[in-house]
Write an enzyme that holds these catalytic residues in place. Structure first.
Site, PDB file in Angstrom:
ATOM      1  N   CYS A 266       0.841  -1.185   0.000  1.00 15.40           N
ATOM      2  CA  CYS A 266       0.000   0.000   0.000  1.00 15.40           C
ATOM      3  C   CYS A 266       0.890   1.253   0.000  1.00 15.40           C
ATOM      4  O   CYS A 266       1.897   1.308   0.692  1.00 15.40           O
ATOM      5  CB  CYS A 266      -0.943   0.094   1.185  1.00 15.40           C
ATOM      6  SG  CYS A 266      -2.099  -1.270   1.294  1.00 15.40           S
TER       7      CYS A 266
ATOM      8  N   LYS B  46       6.231  -4.486  -3.991  1.00 16.05           N
ATOM      9  CA  LYS B  46       7.676  -4.305  -3.835  1.00 16.05           C
ATOM     10  C   LYS B  46       8.089  -4.165  -2.377  1.00 16.05           C
ATOM     11  O   LYS B  46       9.101  -4.704  -1.962  1.00 16.05           O
ATOM     12  CB  LYS B  46       8.102  -3.054  -4.610  1.00 16.05           C
ATOM     13  CG  LYS B  46       9.582  -2.786  -4.543  1.00 16.05           C
ATOM     14  CD  LYS B  46      10.238  -2.998  -5.870  1.00 16.05           C
ATOM     15  CE  LYS B  46      11.732  -3.004  -5.796  1.00 16.05           C
ATOM     16  NZ  LYS B  46      12.310  -4.268  -6.225  1.00 16.05           N
TER      17      LYS B  46
HETATM   18  C1  F6R Z   1      12.150 -10.908  -5.177  1.00 18.74           C
HETATM   19  C2  F6R Z   1      12.109  -9.790  -4.245  1.00 18.74           C
HETATM   20  C3  F6R Z   1      11.679 -10.063  -2.857  1.00 18.74           C
HETATM   21  C4  F6R Z   1      12.381  -9.134  -1.860  1.00 18.74           C
HETATM   22  C5  F6R Z   1      11.824  -9.346  -0.443  1.00 18.74           C
HETATM   23  C6  F6R Z   1      12.560  -8.514   0.592  1.00 18.74           C
HETATM   24  O1  F6R Z   1      12.608 -10.527  -6.435  1.00 18.74           O
HETATM   25  O2  F6R Z   1      12.384  -8.677  -4.604  1.00 18.74           O
HETATM   26  O3  F6R Z   1      11.880 -11.391  -2.505  1.00 18.74           O
HETATM   27  O4  F6R Z   1      13.752  -9.402  -1.869  1.00 18.74           O
HETATM   28  O5  F6R Z   1      10.471  -9.019  -0.420  1.00 18.74           O
HETATM   29  O6  F6R Z   1      12.461  -7.159   0.274  1.00 18.74           O
HETATM   30  P1  F6R Z   1      13.530  -6.110   0.804  1.00 18.74           P
HETATM   31  O7  F6R Z   1      14.815  -6.417   0.158  1.00 18.74           O
HETATM   32  O8  F6R Z   1      12.974  -4.783   0.406  1.00 18.74           O
HETATM   33  O9  F6R Z   1      13.590  -6.285   2.290  1.00 18.74           O
END
Ligand code: F6R
Length: 581
Positions: free
Chosen positions: A2, A576
């Site tokens: 969100c 993301k």
């Molecule tokens: C896969 C991907 C996710 C992130 C995970 C952790 O391509 O991007 O597996 O790596 O959600 O996110 P961060 O790195 O932002 O803690």
């Protein structure tokens, strides 16, 4: 998970050109539904993404607006579950990022409250109406009461019809505020993260937990949950807005993959310049600790496995754990240095255990891409990944820089590696493997399963490549330690099953695993750094091989996604920044 945006301006602004423009820049946080409300009480919302919504809405000029892009948690993807929500009379309007864990209790505090949606958020608007209109509290008193009675995570923006101020409340979910001089005679923007306004300003305030702000068009005040004044200082940041545009590329994923020679170089240069001191300080913490524990999720977890591999080679006791299982599988004591790795710096599965252990460990090192993110602000020492904004939900360039950052630390601790050659070899690899990736994508795009095998530093890459096949291509994939194959998974290998074997040098055990699957009819694809594979990457040591092998996996998953005509940058069900636990 969100994205929320609020604008309070001195002159009227457009909800289409200003509010939704900024919201669009947060869409990578969730893209199930979208909505916008004005201070005058007009609410427009719909299931789906920002662009089609913008094309159909009625544009309004207003001095106050809030908007929301949703990643569904409580309640399905529908118009009625979309934000903004209001109370039954439409007087109080809110957008919320997070999860109200005791939404039922809040509802019970509001006699006659009958939410229209299945969300945990709608009750917030009803709660404020009840406390202010029925119970006669001031807005401030009602906010303080909200902090007392609410459990969960929240960044909330609240507007009341006829009140020219905006109210912002934050606990556990991220919230930033910026002054944008060029917008409608001057405006305050509140947003989940800096991406919303990074094309307008390079300075922002970041809210602490259990604080709230009262924002007028020309001034704001911040308070603690008890109503005491709370100081917030501005921080400057560099976050290029050019990175938010596709330029000539069809998808952000390929754009971000191809950016890696430059992003890797930028990080390595920073180790000699602006990040030289933090790198030394970070490595000194690691040296002093009796043990090192990495905490991370998903792709970032795979980077941490490479970190542990290199540290174990140097005789450091290093462990990794997937952050959501932290309390079940690892112990942290006063001699443990914890390293959190996160692209967003906002992953709730990482933040929650960090908050629990922060006072009991030897310190927290953060390796993050988004500056001033929560994880960075919690840390004792930190490194910026400097990969620039990553828009595609799947992490590529930030991942490579995570591995390079860990290599930079390992090098300071004695690991033998020549970092300077990496950007050039990334460039060469991308050029060399492009045709074979396209060719293999044609062959593999109708497959339902793919296996990826690796050992040592290549094992995390096997997991990482498999993860990309799942999230980008919707292909079931398993990335595993090659040695584990014969303990069960080999039963799944039949004639033609695709098995990618990551084989640096002439790793004998890997060659045996390759033969074992070939003996059962597997279609093997060998990735090698000795020129003996179907896919060949530059000669390199084992840790470095991991980077180049992974470029192959990322590029192949991209081309398979193209061949399958999938929404590569926004895969179904994902977001993301995973800011719920
Ligand atoms: C896969 C991907 C996710 C992130 C995970 C952790 O391509 O991007 O597996 O790596 O959600 O996110 P961060 O790195 O932002 O803690």
């Amino acid at each position: 998970m969100c994205g929320i945006v609020g604008i309070l301006s001195e002159q009227p602004h457009s909800i289409r050109s200003n509010t939704l423009h900024m919201l669009k820049r947060l869409e990578y946080r969730g893209y199930d539904s979208v909505g916008v409300a004005t201070l005058e009480g007009d609410i427009q919302k719909e299931a789906g993404q920002v662009d089609p919504f913008v094309a159909t809405i009625t544009d309004y000029e207003t001095c106050g607006s809030i908007a929301h892009t949703r990643w569904a948690t409580h309640g399905g993807v529908s118009r009625v579950n979309s934000h903004p929500h209001s109370d039954a009379t439409g007087e109080f309007m809110i957008v919320h990022n997070g999860i109200i864990e005791n939404a039922d209790e809040l509802q019970a505090m509001v006699p006659g409250c009958r939410p229209l949606s299945e969300t945990d958020s709608e009750v917030i608007a009803a709660f404020f109406r009840h406390r202010v209109v029925e119970d006669g509290l001031s807005m401030e008193e009602a906010i303080q009461d909200f902090f007392r009675v609410t459990e969960g995570t929240y960044a909330v923006l609240l507007m009341r019809k006829g009140d020219e101020r905006m109210y912002a409340l934050k606990h556990n979910s991220p919230l930033a505020l910026a002054r944008v001089g060029g917008l409608a005679g001057g405006a305050f923007v509140l947003a989940s993260d800096i991406s919303a306004f990074s094309d307008e300003t390079g300075e922002a305030y970041f809210f602490d937990d259990m604080t709230y702000a009262i924002v007028a068009p020309d001034a704001f005040e911040v308070f603690g949950a008890d109503g005491a004044a709370h100081a917030m200082v501005p921080h400057s940041f560099e976050w290029s807005s050019e990175e938010a545009t596709l330029e000539e590329h069809p998808h952000f994923m390929i754009k971000e993959i191809l950016e890696q020679p430059q992003t890797a170089l930028r990080l390595l240069e920073s180790f000699r310049t602006i990040q030289s001191e933090p790198l030394t300080a970070f490595a000194a913490h690691m040296k002093r600790a009796r043990r090192i524990v990495f905490l991370s999720c998903g792709t970032s977890y795979h980077a941490s496995l490479i970190g542990a591999f290199m540290l174990n080679q140097l005789n450091y006791e290093a462990h990794t754990v997937i952050a959501s299982e932290f309390e079940n599988f690892i112990l942290v004591d006063a001699s443990t240095f914890v390293i959190a790795i996160s692209q967003s710096g906002e992953t709730m599965d990482v933040i929650l255990p960090l908050k629990q252990i922060i006072d009991d460990c030897a310190g927290l090192g953060a390796i993050v891409n988004v500056p001033h993110s929560t994880i960075q602000r919690l840390s004792t020492v930190s490194l910026d990944l400097l990969a620039g904004q990553e828009i595609c939900v799947a992490s590529t360039k930030a991942f490579t820089n995570q591995v390079i950052a860990l290599m930079g630390l390992a090098e300071r601790l004695g690991f033998d590696i020549d970092l300077s050659v990496i950007p050039g070899k990334i460039s060469q690899t991308l050029e060399d493997i492009d045709p074979i990736c396209k060719h293999l994508a044609d062959e593999l795009s109708d497959r339902n399963e793919i296996y990826v095998l690796g050992r040592g530093a290549a094992y995390p890459m096997a997991r990482e490549i498999a993860l990309k096949f799942k999230e980008i291509d919707y292909i079931h994939a398993e990335g595993m330690m090659a040695g584990e194959l014969k303990h069960g998974t080999l039963a799944l290998i039949e004639d033609g099953t695709p098995v990618i074997c990551l084989i640096p040098g002439s790793d004998r055990s890997m060659l045996s695993s390759q033969r074992e699957v070939e003996a059962r009819g597997a279609r093997t694809i060998v990735v090698s750094n000795t020129g003996e594979g179907e896919v060949n990457v530059p000669p390199s040591g084992n840790a470095e091989f991991a980077i180049y092998a992974c470029l192959f996996g990322h590029l192949l998953s991209y081309y398979i996604g193209v061949a399958r005509d999938l929404p590569i940058d926004k895969p179904r069900n994902l977001a993301k920044s995973v800011t719920v636990g």
